[in-house]
Write an enzyme that holds these catalytic residues in place. Structure first.
Site, PDB file in Angstrom:
ATOM      1  N   GLY A 242      -2.057  10.641   5.323  1.00  0.00           N
ATOM      2  CA  GLY A 242      -0.715  10.316   4.420  1.00  0.00           C
ATOM      3  C   GLY A 242      -1.166   9.935   3.018  1.00  0.00           C
ATOM      4  N   GLY A 243      -1.196   8.699   2.902  1.00  0.00           N
ATOM      5  CA  GLY A 243      -1.387   7.915   1.668  1.00  0.00           C
ATOM      6  C   GLY A 243      -2.476   8.538   0.848  1.00  0.00           C
TER       7      GLY A 243
ATOM      8  N   GLY B  40      -0.123   3.952   7.630  1.00  0.00           N
ATOM      9  CA  GLY B  40       0.237   3.327   6.301  1.00  0.00           C
ATOM     10  C   GLY B  40       0.267   1.727   6.294  1.00  0.00           C
TER      11      GLY B  40
ATOM     12  N   HIS C  70       6.372  13.753  14.426  1.00  0.00           N
ATOM     13  CA  HIS C  70       5.892  12.697  13.731  1.00  0.00           C
ATOM     14  C   HIS C  70       6.711  11.283  14.074  1.00  0.00           C
ATOM     15  CE1 HIS C  70       4.535  10.012  10.450  1.00  0.00           C
ATOM     16  NE2 HIS C  70       3.566  10.938  10.386  1.00  0.00           N
TER      17      HIS C  70
ATOM     18  N   GLU D 160       7.611   8.920  12.288  1.00  0.00           N
ATOM     19  CA  GLU D 160       8.797   8.642  11.602  1.00  0.00           C
ATOM     20  C   GLU D 160       9.969   9.381  11.926  1.00  0.00           C
ATOM     21  OE1 GLU D 160       6.533   9.192   7.958  1.00  0.00           O
ATOM     22  OE2 GLU D 160       5.409   7.527   8.239  1.00  0.00           O
TER      23      GLU D 160
ATOM     24  N   GLU E 243      -1.677   9.855  16.341  1.00  0.00           N
ATOM     25  CA  GLU E 243      -1.534   8.661  15.276  1.00  0.00           C
ATOM     26  C   GLU E 243      -0.904   7.534  15.913  1.00  0.00           C
ATOM     27  OE1 GLU E 243      -0.831  10.796  11.307  1.00  0.00           O
ATOM     28  OE2 GLU E 243       1.214  10.721  12.229  1.00  0.00           O
TER      29      GLU E 243
ATOM     30  N   SER F 113      -4.135   5.598   8.272  1.00  0.00           N
ATOM     31  CA  SER F 113      -4.937   5.094   7.285  1.00  0.00           C
ATOM     32  C   SER F 113      -6.262   5.610   7.308  1.00  0.00           C
ATOM     33  CB  SER F 113      -5.095   3.432   7.558  1.00  0.00           C
ATOM     34  OG  SER F 113      -3.795   2.824   7.559  1.00  0.00           O
TER      35      SER F 113
ATOM     36  N   ASN G 171      -0.133  15.268   4.986  1.00  0.00           N
ATOM     37  CA  ASN G 171       1.419  14.913   5.090  1.00  0.00           C
ATOM     38  C   ASN G 171       1.936  14.157   3.592  1.00  0.00           C
ATOM     39  OD1 ASN G 171       4.027  14.227   5.685  1.00  0.00           O
ATOM     40  ND2 ASN G 171       3.094  13.005   7.533  1.00  0.00           N
ATOM     41  N   TRP G 172       2.671  14.951   3.124  1.00  0.00           N
ATOM     42  CA  TRP G 172       3.006  14.409   1.642  1.00  0.00           C
ATOM     43  C   TRP G 172       4.581  13.397   2.035  1.00  0.00           C
ATOM     44  CZ3 TRP G 172       1.328  18.830  -1.882  1.00  0.00           C
ATOM     45  CH2 TRP G 172       0.376  18.890  -2.023  1.00  0.00           C
ATOM     46  N   LYS G 173       5.195  13.375   3.054  1.00  0.00           N
ATOM     47  CA  LYS G 173       6.266  12.827   3.634  1.00  0.00           C
ATOM     48  C   LYS G 173       7.298  13.160   2.362  1.00  0.00           C
ATOM     49  CE  LYS G 173       3.473   9.674   6.228  1.00  0.00           C
ATOM     50  NZ  LYS G 173       3.183   8.428   6.888  1.00  0.00           N
TER      51      LYS G 173
HETATM   52  P1  13P Z   1      -1.203   6.999   6.315  1.00  0.00           P
HETATM   53  O1  13P Z   1      -2.485   8.013   6.137  1.00  0.00           O
HETATM   54  O2  13P Z   1      -0.527   6.871   5.146  1.00  0.00           O
HETATM   55  O3  13P Z   1      -1.540   5.987   7.143  1.00  0.00           O
HETATM   56  O4  13P Z   1      -0.201   8.117   7.166  1.00  0.00           O
HETATM   57  C1  13P Z   1      -0.530   8.709   8.049  1.00  0.00           C
HETATM   58  C2  13P Z   1       0.661   9.546   8.577  1.00  0.00           C
HETATM   59  O5  13P Z   1       1.523   8.985   8.769  1.00  0.00           O
HETATM   60  C3  13P Z   1       0.201  11.061   8.469  1.00  0.00           C
HETATM   61  O6  13P Z   1       1.160  11.644   9.209  1.00  0.00           O
END
Ligand code: 13P
Length: 250
Positions: free
Chosen positions: A232-233, A172, A96, A98, A166, A211, A9-11
């Site tokens: 994510g990251g 994050g 998600h 967010e 999640e 994470s 997920n590159w957000k």
């Molecule tokens: P991180 O891996 O940066 O914690 O993000 C997780 C995420 O929200 C994937 O959808």
């Protein structure tokens, strides 16, 4: 055997240059054609076509980060499932955290998106998870039950989807949930899926996100009901992500 899924997920990050470079690195590093594992990239919407073109001769799949719950029409700013399919998407993230918190997506809206994706043949990745406050109040199972049943209320003959657990407090933050904790939650999710889908529930992948890095991924993957990761990251680090993709080969 359930497939292992590695989802990036590159957000709302990146530009043409960064995304092209990252995709080229991933194409070189990710082995193709493993029948029981699936790698899916979820770039921001303006880059879907670019990524689709780049990965078309590979086994890597494409997904979008959200979808409208509506059929095409007068919905300024929204993107229809038909359009995502048209540009090469096979998957879509739905719900998600967010989207739930920053864009006020409630269970009813998420259920609409999930149904719309399934109806059109996009595979939804339903994201669920409790907040820190809910976790501390020991409400995790109640929250997950609510989030899951909202979506399955009208969809109990549908099976081709992925669940992503999640916990919001792990996204994050660098605070990864322990493999034992995640396994116990995934087992609970699997029990709910079994109530609705019976034996078919065994085939539904449940991935963990929050994470995740190459260094903590192997221990998570070793658990019986953890079928991959939503990253994510760390999905911005080609070497990390490639290493994780190798752990998913079964
Ligand atoms: P991180 O891996 O940066 O914690 O993000 C997780 C995420 O929200 C994937 O959808």
């Amino acid at each position: 055997m359930r497939k292992k899924c590695l989802l990036a997920n590159w957000k709302m990050l990146g530009d043409t240059q960064q995304i092209s470079t990252l995709v080229e690195q991933l194409i070189v590093g990710i082995s193709s054609g493993a029948p029981n594992s699936e790698v899916v990239l979820f770039p921001p919407a303006p880059y879907l076509r670019l990524v689709a073109e780049a990965i078309k001769a590979t086994s890597i799949a494409l997904g979008a980060q959200t979808v409208a719950e509506f059929a095409p029409g007068a919905y300024t700013g929204e993107v229809a499932a038909e359009m995502l399919i048209d540009v090469g998407c096979r998957y879509v993230l739905v719900g998600h955290s967010e989207r739930r918190t920053l864009f006020a997506e409630n269970d009813a809206k998420i259920s609409g998106k999930f149904s719309r994706a399934m109806k059109l043949g996009l595979i939804p990745v339903l994201c669920i998870g409790e907040t820190l406050k809910e976790w501390q109040a020991e409400e995790t199972f109640a929250v997950l039950t609510r989030q899951l049943t909202a979506v399955f209320a009208e969809a109990n003959d549908l099976k081709d989807f992925i669940i992503a657990y999640e916990p919001v407090w792990a996204i994050g933050t660098g605070k990864v949930a322990s493999p034992e904790h995640v396994q116990s939650v995934h087992r609970f999710i699997r029990a709910i899926l079994t109530d609705v889908f019976h034996l078919e529930a065994q085939k539904i992948p449940i991935v963990y996100g929050g994470s995740v890095k190459a260094q903590n991924f192997a221990a998570l993957l070793a658990m019986e009901d953890i079928d991959g990761g939503l990253i994510g990251g760390a999905s911005w680090q080609a070497a990390e992500f490639i290493e994780m993709s190798k752990m998913c080969l079964i």
